[in-house]
Design an enzyme around this catalytic site. Structure first.
Site, PDB file in Angstrom:
ATOM      1  N   GLY A   1       0.771  -1.241   0.000  1.00 47.62           N
ATOM      2  CA  GLY A   1       0.000   0.000   0.000  1.00 47.62           C
ATOM      3  C   GLY A   1       0.798   1.285   0.000  1.00 47.62           C
ATOM      4  N   SER A   2       2.042   1.241  -0.478  1.00 44.62           N
ATOM      5  CA  SER A   2       2.805   2.495  -0.476  1.00 44.62           C
ATOM      6  C   SER A   2       2.236   3.491  -1.486  1.00 44.62           C
ATOM      7  CB  SER A   2       4.295   2.243  -0.728  1.00 44.62           C
ATOM      8  OG  SER A   2       4.526   1.769  -2.027  1.00 44.62           O
TER       9      SER A   2
ATOM     10  N   LEU B   1     -10.028  -9.472  -9.986  1.00 45.94           N
ATOM     11  CA  LEU B   1     -10.685  -8.935 -11.185  1.00 45.94           C
ATOM     12  C   LEU B   1     -11.938  -8.166 -10.764  1.00 45.94           C
ATOM     13  CD1 LEU B   1      -9.949  -9.286 -14.134  1.00 45.94           C
ATOM     14  CD2 LEU B   1     -11.471 -11.248 -14.232  1.00 45.94           C
TER      15      LEU B   1
ATOM     16  N   ASN C   1      -6.347   1.862 -12.946  1.00 40.88           N
ATOM     17  CA  ASN C   1      -5.355   0.941 -12.358  1.00 40.88           C
ATOM     18  C   ASN C   1      -3.948   1.415 -12.677  1.00 40.88           C
ATOM     19  OD1 ASN C   1      -4.367  -1.530 -11.169  1.00 40.88           O
ATOM     20  ND2 ASN C   1      -4.046  -2.331 -13.245  1.00 40.88           N
TER      21      ASN C   1
ATOM     22  N   HIS D   1      -0.236  -0.219 -13.364  1.00 38.19           N
ATOM     23  CA  HIS D   1       0.445  -1.490 -13.621  1.00 38.19           C
ATOM     24  C   HIS D   1       1.952  -1.230 -13.755  1.00 38.19           C
ATOM     25  CE1 HIS D   1       0.735  -5.643 -14.852  1.00 38.19           C
ATOM     26  NE2 HIS D   1       1.611  -5.254 -15.756  1.00 38.19           N
TER      27      HIS D   1
ATOM     28  N   ASP E   1      -5.620  -5.912 -16.817  1.00 39.85           N
ATOM     29  CA  ASP E   1      -4.644  -5.032 -17.474  1.00 39.85           C
ATOM     30  C   ASP E   1      -4.953  -4.753 -18.941  1.00 39.85           C
ATOM     31  OD1 ASP E   1      -3.229  -5.219 -15.059  1.00 39.85           O
ATOM     32  OD2 ASP E   1      -2.207  -7.019 -15.734  1.00 39.85           O
TER      33      ASP E   1
HETATM   34  C1  GRF Z   1       2.905  -1.352  -7.602  1.00 37.12           C
HETATM   35  O1  GRF Z   1       4.110  -1.520  -8.264  1.00 37.12           O
HETATM   36  C2  GRF Z   1       1.734  -1.324  -8.575  1.00 37.12           C
HETATM   37  O2  GRF Z   1       2.062  -0.893  -9.837  1.00 37.12           O
HETATM   38  C3  GRF Z   1       1.354  -2.762  -8.671  1.00 37.12           C
HETATM   39  O3  GRF Z   1       1.598  -3.303  -7.405  1.00 37.12           O
HETATM   40  C4  GRF Z   1       2.576  -2.532  -6.721  1.00 37.12           C
HETATM   41  C5  GRF Z   1       1.998  -2.133  -5.413  1.00 37.12           C
HETATM   42  O4  GRF Z   1       2.936  -1.550  -4.567  1.00 37.12           O
HETATM   43  N1  GRF Z   1       0.055  -2.908  -9.254  1.00 37.12           N
HETATM   44  P1  GRF Z   1       2.434  -0.846  -3.260  1.00 37.12           P
HETATM   45  O5  GRF Z   1       1.520  -1.848  -2.536  1.00 37.12           O
HETATM   46  O6  GRF Z   1       1.699   0.385  -3.635  1.00 37.12           O
HETATM   47  O7  GRF Z   1       3.663  -0.568  -2.446  1.00 37.12           O
END
Ligand code: GRF
Length: 193
Positions: A13-14, A88, A103, A105, A146
């Site tokens: 969740g960063s 999904l 989203n 990705h 995606d």
């Molecule tokens: C990120 O790299 C995002 O693109 C992907 O999962 C990762 C999540 O990282 N879908 P965080 O949980 O936000 O640290």
């Protein structure tokens, strides 16, 4: 009234935290709710620290009921951002939020997307295929993994000695820089449509 954003996250969740913090400094939108399907997700403590409400739900409630829609209504959510969310999206929520679910990705779609392509799996595949660049894709969400229309991409270089962890760091840097700005721009654009 501020635009209300809900962030769905399944893990650390960063990005969710970065979005909450960014919109706290902003008069026109805020992250009003964080939702997760994982009761052990790091995102819960991050949201608590930033005093943002959290909803933990089961996969069954998400896929086979209107419970999540009811929660989104209760918090008057008008935009949804998926930041490391692994399920999904079901049809009932997609229909209620057309072009309002976005989203992030960690690769340059259409490369390295689809079921099973998340987190380190993506970065390992990038290295195995000797890519010289990778990046992030911010896109609308549809009924496939995606697959929705691309809104924004940014690239970074892959060095020959980069590990998957090195790439993850570069990707996160791009994500923190761009995701809040792109979401803000998209909300502003949505206002004038
Ligand atoms: C990120 O790299 C995002 O693109 C992907 O999962 C990762 C999540 O990282 N879908 P965080 O949980 O936000 O640290």
């Amino acid at each position: 009234m501020k635009h209300q954003i809900a962030v769905f996250a399944s893990g650390n969740g960063s990005n969710a935290e970065n979005l909450i913090a960014y919109f706290k400094k902003n008069n026109f939108a805020q992250v009003g709710l964080v939702l997760t399907n994982n009761p052990n997700a790091g995102v819960i403590a991050r949201a608590n620290r930033l005093k943002t409400p959290v909803c933990v739900f089961s996969k069954k409630d998400f896929q086979d009921s209107n419970k999540i829609l009811e929660v989104l209504n209760e918090y008057q959510i008008d935009w949804i951002v998926l930041a490391g969310f692994l399920l999904l999206f079901p049809e009932n929520i997609l229909k209620r939020y057309p072009n309002k679910i976005i989203n992030i990705h960690p690769a340059l779609l259409p490369k390295y997307g689809g079921k099973g392509m998340y987190g380190m799996h993506v970065h390992k595949a990038v290295i195995e295929n000797n890519e010289t660049e990778t990046g992030i894709t911010i896109h609308f969400v549809n009924e496939k993994y995606d697959d929705g229309k691309v809104i924004f991409q940014a690239k970074t270089v892959v060095e020959s000695n980069d590990t998957p962890e090195d790439i993850a760091k570069k990707i996160h840097k791009l994500e923190y820089k761009w995701l809040p700005k792109v979401i803000e721009k998209q909300i502003k654009k949505g206002e004038t449509l």
